[in-house]
Enzyme design. Structure first.
Site: not given
Ligand SMILES: NC(=O)c1ccc[n+]([C@@H]2O[C@H](COP(=O)([O-])OP(=O)(O)OC[C@H]3O[C@@H](n4cnc5c(N)ncnc54)[C@H](O)[C@@H]3O)[C@@H](O)[C@H]2O)c1
Ligand SMILES: C[C@@H](O)[C@H]1CC[C@H]2[C@@H]3CC[C@H]4CC(=O)CC[C@]4(C)[C@H]3CC[C@]12C
Length: 257
Positions: A16, A35, A62, A89, A151, A164, A197, A199
């Site tokens: 994201l 990052d 961070v 993010c 989230s 989480y 999403f 990712t």
């Molecule tokens: N993908 C989803 O479905 C989803 C849903 C809801 C919320 N989110 C949130 O969105 C954000 C981005 O997630 P994403 O799906 O792009 O995951 P991602 O794993 O692709 O990206 C996360 C990034 O954060 C970086 N990171 C981790 N720890 C860090 C630190 N201490 N300092 C700096 N960078 C750090 C990682 O290196 C990575 O590049 C997260 O906060 C996640 O919880 C994701």
């Molecule tokens: C909405 C998002 O923030 C969360 C909702 C579902 C979660 C995933 C569920 C499966 C997990 C499996 C695991 O062991 C690592 C974490 C998960 C991928 C988890 C990550 C956060 C979301 C996507």
């Protein structure tokens, strides 16, 4: 158009955050990729595609104030001036029950998730807003915007998501008080609560599981595309009336237990 946007985006070597950088730069803005050092080759590939005049990488954990400060300094030392936009993010996800077959949830794991997701987000808010406060205000008296990523787990946390969900619930909780605290310096604070999403966070799950997850979303019946998150970031930056609120972007999905 975001031609005046000078941003710091954490966690932006991937997912994201990366989509956010791509959106900001394609709309004419600049971005500091913040990052972990281990993500430097991914950051380099983004710089190769978007150009080193528009994107720079600052290795950063961070949770470390000195790292966030260095990223903010990089923007100023590059001639871009202080950032007027900060998007958090960076985040990690764990899955562990409060009391599992192997015993109670690891306290260290719980603390670590809160440290990265919640403390890391607040660290960016406090340090970035200080830099924004030095900027001249625009016609609305505004100097900058801060966008956090929570989230839908903040509201519908599932089994195994206590750490989480707590970390994301805290981001929801700090949104309004931070917006109120920073209103005097003209800095807006918004939070996005994404649903599912596609990712690297989810790409690690088996394809069948990803497909099944996508089918659960009411409409559209698929996982979100990171570019759709980037579009929402752009809307928030552009709309001066959005402040102190959390926006869900989830296709109408509510997670089951
Ligand atoms: N993908 C989803 O479905 C989803 C849903 C809801 C919320 N989110 C949130 O969105 C954000 C981005 O997630 P994403 O799906 O792009 O995951 P991602 O794993 O692709 O990206 C996360 C990034 O954060 C970086 N990171 C981790 N720890 C860090 C630190 N201490 N300092 C700096 N960078 C750090 C990682 O290196 C990575 O590049 C997260 O906060 C996640 O919880 C994701
Ligand atoms: C909405 C998002 O923030 C969360 C909702 C579902 C979660 C995933 C569920 C499966 C997990 C499996 C695991 O062991 C690592 C974490 C998960 C991928 C988890 C990550 C956060 C979301 C996507």
């Amino acid at each position: 158009m975001l031609s005046k946007t000078v941003s710091l985006v954490t966690g932006s070597a991937s997912g994201l955050g990366r989509a956010t950088v791509e959106r900001i730069v394609s709309s004419g803005g600049k971005a500091i990729i913040c990052d972990l050092p281990s993500q430097s080759s991914l950051a380099d590939s983004i710089i190769d595609s978007l150009g080193s005049d528009n994107v720079k990488f600052s290795p950063c954990d961070v949770t470390q104030s000195s790292d966030v400060t260095a990223a903010l300094d990089l923007s100023e030392n590059s001639g871009w001036g202080p950032v007027n936009c900060a998007v958090s993010c960076a985040g990690i996800a764990t899955a562990s029950k409060t009391l599992g077959r192997k015993g109670p949830h690891s306290l260290e794991m719980f603390s670590n998730v809160l440290a990265v997701n919640t403390v890391g987000t607040f660290n960016v808010i406090r340090l970035a807003s200080e830099r924004m406060s030095t900027l001249d205000p625009d016609d609305n008296g505004q100097r900058g915007v801060i966008i956090n990523t929570a989230s839908i787990a903040a509201y519908d946390g599932q089994v195994g998501q206590a750490a989480y969900a707590a970390s994301k619930g805290a981001i929801v909780g700090l949104t309004l008080p931070c917006a109120r605290d920073l209103s005097g310096v003209g800095v807006r604070v918004m939070t996005i609560a994404p649903g599912l999403f596609l990712t690297p966070l989810l790409a690690g799950l088996p394809e069948k599981v990803q497909e099944e997850m996508g089918k659960q979303i009411p409409c559209p019946r698929r996982l979100g595309d990171p570019s759709e998150f980037g579009k929402l970031v752009e809307s928030i930056i552009e709309n001066p009336m959005l402040n102190g609120e959390v926006i869900r972007i989830d296709g109408g999905y509510r997670m089951p237990p």
